[in-house]
Motif scaffolding. Sequence first.
Motif, PDB file in Angstrom:
ATOM      1  N   THR A  25      22.315  45.986  72.505  1.00 40.73           N
ATOM      2  CA  THR A  25      20.522  46.578  72.583  1.00 40.73           C
ATOM      3  C   THR A  25      19.840  45.712  73.745  1.00 40.73           C
ATOM      4  OG1 THR A  25      19.387  44.889  70.881  1.00 40.73           O
ATOM      5  CG2 THR A  25      20.677  46.506  69.665  1.00 40.73           C
ATOM      6  N   THR A  26      18.873  46.374  73.689  1.00 38.15           N
ATOM      7  CA  THR A  26      18.021  45.583  74.715  1.00 38.15           C
ATOM      8  C   THR A  26      16.838  45.208  73.896  1.00 38.15           C
ATOM      9  OG1 THR A  26      17.136  47.762  75.231  1.00 38.15           O
ATOM     10  CG2 THR A  26      18.520  47.544  76.686  1.00 38.15           C
ATOM     11  N   ALA A 121      10.748  43.472  73.827  1.00 36.88           N
ATOM     12  CA  ALA A 121      11.563  44.713  74.555  1.00 36.88           C
ATOM     13  C   ALA A 121      11.114  46.123  73.937  1.00 36.88           C
ATOM     14  CB  ALA A 121      12.439  43.788  74.503  1.00 36.88           C
ATOM     15  N   ASN A 124      10.754  49.380  70.953  1.00 40.04           N
ATOM     16  CA  ASN A 124      11.278  48.562  69.262  1.00 40.04           C
ATOM     17  C   ASN A 124      10.397  48.913  68.499  1.00 40.04           C
ATOM     18  OD1 ASN A 124      12.307  47.029  67.378  1.00 40.04           O
ATOM     19  ND2 ASN A 124      12.916  45.616  68.908  1.00 40.04           N
ATOM     20  N   ARG A 143       5.470  45.091  82.762  1.00 41.71           N
ATOM     21  CA  ARG A 143       6.375  45.918  83.443  1.00 41.71           C
ATOM     22  C   ARG A 143       7.490  45.885  84.222  1.00 41.71           C
ATOM     23  NH1 ARG A 143       3.530  49.517  80.262  1.00 41.71           N
ATOM     24  NH2 ARG A 143       1.300  49.563  80.304  1.00 41.71           N
ATOM     25  N   ASN A 144       8.231  46.709  83.762  1.00 38.87           N
ATOM     26  CA  ASN A 144       9.585  46.090  84.213  1.00 38.87           C
ATOM     27  C   ASN A 144      10.022  44.539  84.227  1.00 38.87           C
ATOM     28  OD1 ASN A 144      10.263  48.997  84.537  1.00 38.87           O
ATOM     29  ND2 ASN A 144       8.380  48.878  85.535  1.00 38.87           N
ATOM     30  N   TRP A 152      15.896  48.979  83.995  1.00 39.59           N
ATOM     31  CA  TRP A 152      14.585  48.093  83.665  1.00 39.59           C
ATOM     32  C   TRP A 152      14.283  48.823  82.774  1.00 39.59           C
ATOM     33  CZ3 TRP A 152      13.588  44.109  86.999  1.00 39.59           C
ATOM     34  CH2 TRP A 152      14.546  44.400  87.817  1.00 39.59           C
ATOM     35  N   HIS A 153      13.448  47.411  82.361  1.00 39.40           N
ATOM     36  CA  HIS A 153      12.514  47.591  80.733  1.00 39.40           C
ATOM     37  C   HIS A 153      11.303  46.457  80.742  1.00 39.40           C
ATOM     38  CE1 HIS A 153      16.184  48.655  79.020  1.00 39.40           C
ATOM     39  NE2 HIS A 153      16.912  48.005  79.735  1.00 39.40           N
ATOM     40  N   ASP A 154      10.438  46.792  80.005  1.00 39.42           N
ATOM     41  CA  ASP A 154       9.062  46.291  79.606  1.00 39.42           C
ATOM     42  C   ASP A 154       8.977  45.659  78.197  1.00 39.42           C
ATOM     43  OD1 ASP A 154       8.257  48.186  81.011  1.00 39.42           O
ATOM     44  OD2 ASP A 154       6.684  49.308  80.135  1.00 39.42           O
TER      45      ASP A 154
END
Length: 178
Positions: A25-26, A121, A124, A143-144, A152-154
């Motif tokens: 997962t992220t 993250a 979720n 952000r990102n 890219w994830h926030d």
Amino acid sequence: MRIRNADFDDAAAVAAIYGPIVEHTTISFELEVPSVDEMRSRIAKTLPALPWLVAEDEEGRVCGYVYAGKHRERAAYQWAVDTSAYVREDMRGQGIGRRLYEALLRRLAELGYYQAFAGIALPNAGSVGLHEAVGFKPLGVYRNVGFKKGAWHDVGWWQRELRPLDAPPSEPSKHLDG
């Protein structure tokens, strides 16, 4: 279900819960699954100062954990902590995370902490729902900020006041039950 202080023997169960989250997962921004020895080291570094709690199912198996860490290094931040919680995949949605968090937040207030923060993250929905159910309020979004699994994830940030603000506050106590 029983909630208790973690000990070094919980490292394998904690690693088994956390490993698939890192790998698949992220939700976690770690890129490599921590070993059992690494998880034992993390527990050992946390317990002298802050709580790390585990929940056991009816068979005595660890089914979730929650812990606090120092929010920032500067002395003026000493009354704030960052928190994290993880629940075994087959036990999610049964209130375990909520019970763990309630126990942790109560213990942190007793120790003299005033603010708890959680970075989540995104997306979720489960974690957002858990944190808001125990009183965390949204603060904002980085952000990102993390790159994992090709994107890219926030990270959203939530905050919960643990006790009424005193000025000046006493120094927080150490977690002596660890």
